[in-house]
Design a protein around this motif. Structure first.
Motif, PDB file in Angstrom:
ATOM      1  N   ASN A 179       0.841  -1.565   0.139  1.00 51.41           N
ATOM      2  CA  ASN A 179      -0.132   0.001  -0.031  1.00 51.41           C
ATOM      3  C   ASN A 179       0.917   1.426  -0.097  1.00 51.41           C
ATOM      4  O   ASN A 179       2.382   0.779   0.025  1.00 51.41           O
ATOM      5  CB  ASN A 179      -1.283   0.083   1.173  1.00 51.41           C
ATOM      6  CG  ASN A 179       0.175  -0.029   2.652  1.00 51.41           C
ATOM      7  OD1 ASN A 179       1.002   0.291   2.627  1.00 51.41           O
ATOM      8  ND2 ASN A 179      -1.184  -1.080   3.309  1.00 51.41           N
ATOM      9  N   TRP A 180      -0.114   2.066   0.273  1.00 49.89           N
ATOM     10  CA  TRP A 180       1.165   3.780  -0.327  1.00 49.89           C
ATOM     11  C   TRP A 180       2.253   4.077   0.843  1.00 49.89           C
ATOM     12  O   TRP A 180       3.228   4.315   1.047  1.00 49.89           O
ATOM     13  CB  TRP A 180      -0.115   4.250   0.070  1.00 49.89           C
ATOM     14  CG  TRP A 180       0.359   6.324  -0.941  1.00 49.89           C
ATOM     15  CD1 TRP A 180       0.945   6.888  -1.560  1.00 49.89           C
ATOM     16  CD2 TRP A 180       0.745   6.956  -0.384  1.00 49.89           C
ATOM     17  NE1 TRP A 180       2.078   7.463  -2.142  1.00 49.89           N
ATOM     18  CE2 TRP A 180       1.195   8.350  -0.188  1.00 49.89           C
ATOM     19  CE3 TRP A 180       0.876   7.211   1.700  1.00 49.89           C
ATOM     20  CZ2 TRP A 180       2.471   9.215   0.010  1.00 49.89           C
ATOM     21  CZ3 TRP A 180       1.360   8.265   2.274  1.00 49.89           C
ATOM     22  CH2 TRP A 180       2.165   9.011   1.113  1.00 49.89           C
ATOM     23  N   ALA A 181       1.226   4.111   1.989  1.00 49.30           N
ATOM     24  CA  ALA A 181       2.213   3.919   3.208  1.00 49.30           C
ATOM     25  C   ALA A 181       3.439   3.098   3.671  1.00 49.30           C
ATOM     26  O   ALA A 181       4.957   3.651   3.502  1.00 49.30           O
ATOM     27  CB  ALA A 181       1.248   4.260   4.695  1.00 49.30           C
ATOM     28  N   ASP A 182       3.269   1.662   3.480  1.00 45.03           N
ATOM     29  CA  ASP A 182       3.949   0.229   3.422  1.00 45.03           C
ATOM     30  C   ASP A 182       5.717   1.193   2.346  1.00 45.03           C
ATOM     31  O   ASP A 182       6.577   0.692   2.549  1.00 45.03           O
ATOM     32  CB  ASP A 182       3.645  -0.594   3.501  1.00 45.03           C
ATOM     33  CG  ASP A 182       3.191  -0.658   4.582  1.00 45.03           C
ATOM     34  OD1 ASP A 182       3.707  -0.710   5.252  1.00 45.03           O
ATOM     35  OD2 ASP A 182       2.296  -2.033   4.339  1.00 45.03           O
ATOM     36  N   PHE A 224       1.831   2.738 -10.219  1.00 40.54           N
ATOM     37  CA  PHE A 224       2.823   2.583  -9.218  1.00 40.54           C
ATOM     38  C   PHE A 224       2.624   3.241  -8.541  1.00 40.54           C
ATOM     39  O   PHE A 224       1.965   4.335  -9.195  1.00 40.54           O
ATOM     40  CB  PHE A 224       4.096   2.918 -10.148  1.00 40.54           C
ATOM     41  CG  PHE A 224       4.979   1.478 -10.656  1.00 40.54           C
ATOM     42  CD1 PHE A 224       5.891   1.478 -10.126  1.00 40.54           C
ATOM     43  CD2 PHE A 224       4.428   1.030 -12.292  1.00 40.54           C
ATOM     44  CE1 PHE A 224       6.472  -0.154 -10.724  1.00 40.54           C
ATOM     45  CE2 PHE A 224       4.891  -0.319 -12.198  1.00 40.54           C
ATOM     46  CZ  PHE A 224       6.010  -0.793 -11.738  1.00 40.54           C
ATOM     47  N   TRP A 225       2.758   3.436  -7.226  1.00 35.92           N
ATOM     48  CA  TRP A 225       3.000   4.928  -5.819  1.00 35.92           C
ATOM     49  C   TRP A 225       3.290   5.775  -6.459  1.00 35.92           C
ATOM     50  O   TRP A 225       5.166   5.552  -6.381  1.00 35.92           O
ATOM     51  CB  TRP A 225       2.863   4.573  -4.664  1.00 35.92           C
ATOM     52  CG  TRP A 225       1.576   3.242  -4.253  1.00 35.92           C
ATOM     53  CD1 TRP A 225       1.814   2.043  -3.387  1.00 35.92           C
ATOM     54  CD2 TRP A 225       0.190   3.945  -4.087  1.00 35.92           C
ATOM     55  NE1 TRP A 225       0.363   1.581  -3.304  1.00 35.92           N
ATOM     56  CE2 TRP A 225      -0.777   2.729  -3.557  1.00 35.92           C
ATOM     57  CE3 TRP A 225      -0.110   4.806  -4.430  1.00 35.92           C
ATOM     58  CZ2 TRP A 225      -1.986   2.515  -3.171  1.00 35.92           C
ATOM     59  CZ3 TRP A 225      -1.687   4.839  -3.769  1.00 35.92           C
ATOM     60  CH2 TRP A 225      -2.521   3.824  -3.484  1.00 35.92           C
ATOM     61  N   GLY A 266      -1.722   9.166  -4.899  1.00 38.66           N
ATOM     62  CA  GLY A 266      -0.932   9.068  -6.394  1.00 38.66           C
ATOM     63  C   GLY A 266      -0.867   8.108  -6.699  1.00 38.66           C
ATOM     64  O   GLY A 266       0.128   7.772  -6.545  1.00 38.66           O
ATOM     65  N   VAL A 267      -1.349   8.020  -8.173  1.00 39.58           N
ATOM     66  CA  VAL A 267      -0.564   6.963  -8.931  1.00 39.58           C
ATOM     67  C   VAL A 267      -0.087   7.141 -10.197  1.00 39.58           C
ATOM     68  O   VAL A 267      -1.307   7.692 -11.144  1.00 39.58           O
ATOM     69  CB  VAL A 267      -1.687   5.548  -8.840  1.00 39.58           C
ATOM     70  CG1 VAL A 267      -0.717   3.765  -9.402  1.00 39.58           C
ATOM     71  CG2 VAL A 267      -2.543   5.164  -7.176  1.00 39.58           C
ATOM     72  N   TYR A 288      -0.023  -1.361  -4.409  1.00 39.16           N
ATOM     73  CA  TYR A 288       0.911  -0.917  -5.643  1.00 39.16           C
ATOM     74  C   TYR A 288       2.416  -1.593  -6.071  1.00 39.16           C
ATOM     75  O   TYR A 288       3.152  -1.975  -4.801  1.00 39.16           O
ATOM     76  CB  TYR A 288       0.251   0.301  -6.455  1.00 39.16           C
ATOM     77  CG  TYR A 288      -1.172   0.069  -7.355  1.00 39.16           C
ATOM     78  CD1 TYR A 288      -1.270  -0.326  -8.417  1.00 39.16           C
ATOM     79  CD2 TYR A 288      -2.043   0.955  -5.941  1.00 39.16           C
ATOM     80  CE1 TYR A 288      -2.629   0.292  -9.021  1.00 39.16           C
ATOM     81  CE2 TYR A 288      -3.112   0.927  -6.579  1.00 39.16           C
ATOM     82  CZ  TYR A 288      -4.114   0.615  -8.057  1.00 39.16           C
ATOM     83  OH  TYR A 288      -4.483   0.833  -8.706  1.00 39.16           O
ATOM     84  N   HIS A 289       3.062  -1.877  -7.335  1.00 39.84           N
ATOM     85  CA  HIS A 289       4.598  -1.000  -7.393  1.00 39.84           C
ATOM     86  C   HIS A 289       4.772  -0.057  -6.732  1.00 39.84           C
ATOM     87  O   HIS A 289       3.661   0.526  -6.664  1.00 39.84           O
ATOM     88  CB  HIS A 289       4.770  -1.551  -8.052  1.00 39.84           C
ATOM     89  CG  HIS A 289       4.732  -3.402  -8.597  1.00 39.84           C
ATOM     90  ND1 HIS A 289       4.272  -3.625  -9.376  1.00 39.84           N
ATOM     91  CD2 HIS A 289       5.567  -4.164  -8.409  1.00 39.84           C
ATOM     92  CE1 HIS A 289       4.290  -4.915  -9.369  1.00 39.84           C
ATOM     93  NE2 HIS A 289       5.458  -5.011  -8.668  1.00 39.84           N
ATOM     94  N   TRP A 290       5.979   0.265  -6.857  1.00 41.72           N
ATOM     95  CA  TRP A 290       6.284   1.945  -6.775  1.00 41.72           C
ATOM     96  C   TRP A 290       7.394   2.195  -7.124  1.00 41.72           C
ATOM     97  O   TRP A 290       8.768   1.912  -7.333  1.00 41.72           O
ATOM     98  CB  TRP A 290       6.573   2.014  -4.609  1.00 41.72           C
ATOM     99  CG  TRP A 290       7.662   0.783  -4.132  1.00 41.72           C
ATOM    100  CD1 TRP A 290       8.919   1.619  -3.759  1.00 41.72           C
ATOM    101  CD2 TRP A 290       7.066  -0.265  -3.292  1.00 41.72           C
ATOM    102  NE1 TRP A 290       9.397   0.009  -2.631  1.00 41.72           N
ATOM    103  CE2 TRP A 290       8.735  -0.506  -3.227  1.00 41.72           C
ATOM    104  CE3 TRP A 290       6.494  -1.162  -3.428  1.00 41.72           C
ATOM    105  CZ2 TRP A 290       8.795  -1.775  -2.401  1.00 41.72           C
ATOM    106  CZ3 TRP A 290       6.084  -2.143  -3.363  1.00 41.72           C
ATOM    107  CH2 TRP A 290       7.916  -2.659  -2.953  1.00 41.72           C
ATOM    108  N   VAL A 291       8.123   3.436  -6.788  1.00 44.03           N
ATOM    109  CA  VAL A 291       8.861   4.120  -7.583  1.00 44.03           C
ATOM    110  C   VAL A 291       9.621   5.003  -6.166  1.00 44.03           C
ATOM    111  O   VAL A 291       9.341   6.257  -6.044  1.00 44.03           O
ATOM    112  CB  VAL A 291       8.822   5.179  -8.954  1.00 44.03           C
ATOM    113  CG1 VAL A 291       9.986   5.940  -9.069  1.00 44.03           C
ATOM    114  CG2 VAL A 291       7.890   3.814  -9.765  1.00 44.03           C
TER     115      VAL A 291
END
Length: 297
Positions: A179-182, A224-225, A266-267, A288-291
């Protein structure tokens, strides 16, 4: 008629009337004196004697022959028995030798089997080590390529643009999503933070980089976050560096829409229509994946 004898001067033997033995020679052409009865009697006695002698000789010869056969049989049987006994002993000895040879062969076979199993285990372990070394080699080559691509300014597995380094979590594991926070916590652990897009060049770079990073056919599931949210003030989108986003050209048409009153993070995803319109708002708890982004060395 006068009897004629063709044996000249042959001796004549006969007995006279008083029983005395007499002999004389008969002259050729003279008659023979004596009685035929006595001659026949003598011949009969002689035959009896000869018969007795013949019978005795026959019995004697039979005994001698029987004894000879017995001796011959004994002589012939004894070597045969000894030969069979010797052969039996040889067969038993050969059997024992073969038994010992077979036992030795079985022991050698068991030992060889154990050695083969040991070598197989060693070979399996060597194969695992080879696979591990190959994996390490691949990782090292990837790190070398990354270092060469970033000229050592970024960590292995990171991409560089200008003076910033970017980490795309998909490249480390396509299966892991957060998730976004993690996701932000992971970036911080790496000495970075979720990406803040400052320029159109950076926007296009991020969009193009994630073009082939897809895990599903659902377009919205390949996002991606990024480091922007309106969780503190609905409708006011603020980057994590506390800069408020005023230019909305990076949002997809109709976004952000706060669908269901729960989309506050935001994604970004790849868009084949326009590299500029790639952002949308999503539920912050969604995986999601993230950057991540950090300054280069």
């Amino acid at each position: 008629m006068e009897k004629v004898s063709f044996v000249r001067n042959a001796p004549q033997v006969f007995f006279n009337s008083a029983g005395y033995f007499k002999s004389r020679y008969k002259t050729f052409g003279k008659a023979v004196y004596g009685s035929n009865r006595w001659v026949l009697l003598c011949l009969g006695l002689l035959n009896v004697v000869l018969l007795i002698v013949a019978v005795s000789l026959g019995i004697k010869c039979a005994k001698v022959k029987e004894s000879s056969i017995h001796v011959t049989h004994s002589s012939a049987t004894q070597p045969t028995s000894e030969y069979l006994h010797d052969n039996h002993s040889n067969v038993i000895e050969a059997g024992e030798n073969l038994k010992k040879t077979l036992e030795t062969a079985i022991k050698n076979h068991t030992l060889l089997k154990e050695q083969i199993e040991q070598k197989k285990s060693i070979n399996d372990e060597n194969q695992r080590q080879v696979e591990t070394l190959r994996t390490e080699k691949t990782n090292l080559q990837a790190n070398i390529s990354a270092l060469e691509g970033t000229c050592g300014k970024c960590l292995p597995g990171w991409n560089i643009l200008n003076s910033s380094c970017y980490f795309f979590s998909y490249l480390e594991s396509s299966a892991v999503k957060k998730n976004w926070a993690d996701s932000r916590a992971d970036c911080v652990r790496r000495g970075a933070d979720l990406v803040v897009i400052d320029t159109p060049e950076e926007q296009k770079f991020v969009s193009d980089s994630i073009q082939n990073m897809k895990t599903t056919t659902n377009r919205w599931g390949n996002g991606f976050w990024i480091g922007i949210t309106d969780v503190h003030s609905e409708g006011t989108w603020t980057w994590i560096n506390n800069v408020t986003m005023l230019d909305r050209r990076y949002w997809m048409d109709g976004e952000p829409n706060n669908r269901g009153q729960k989309e506050d993070c935001g994604v970004i995803l790849y868009s084949s229509i326009s590299p500029w319109k790639t952002m949308f708002d999503g539920p912050c708890h969604y995986p999601y994946h993230w950057v991540c982004k950090m300054d280069s060395r």
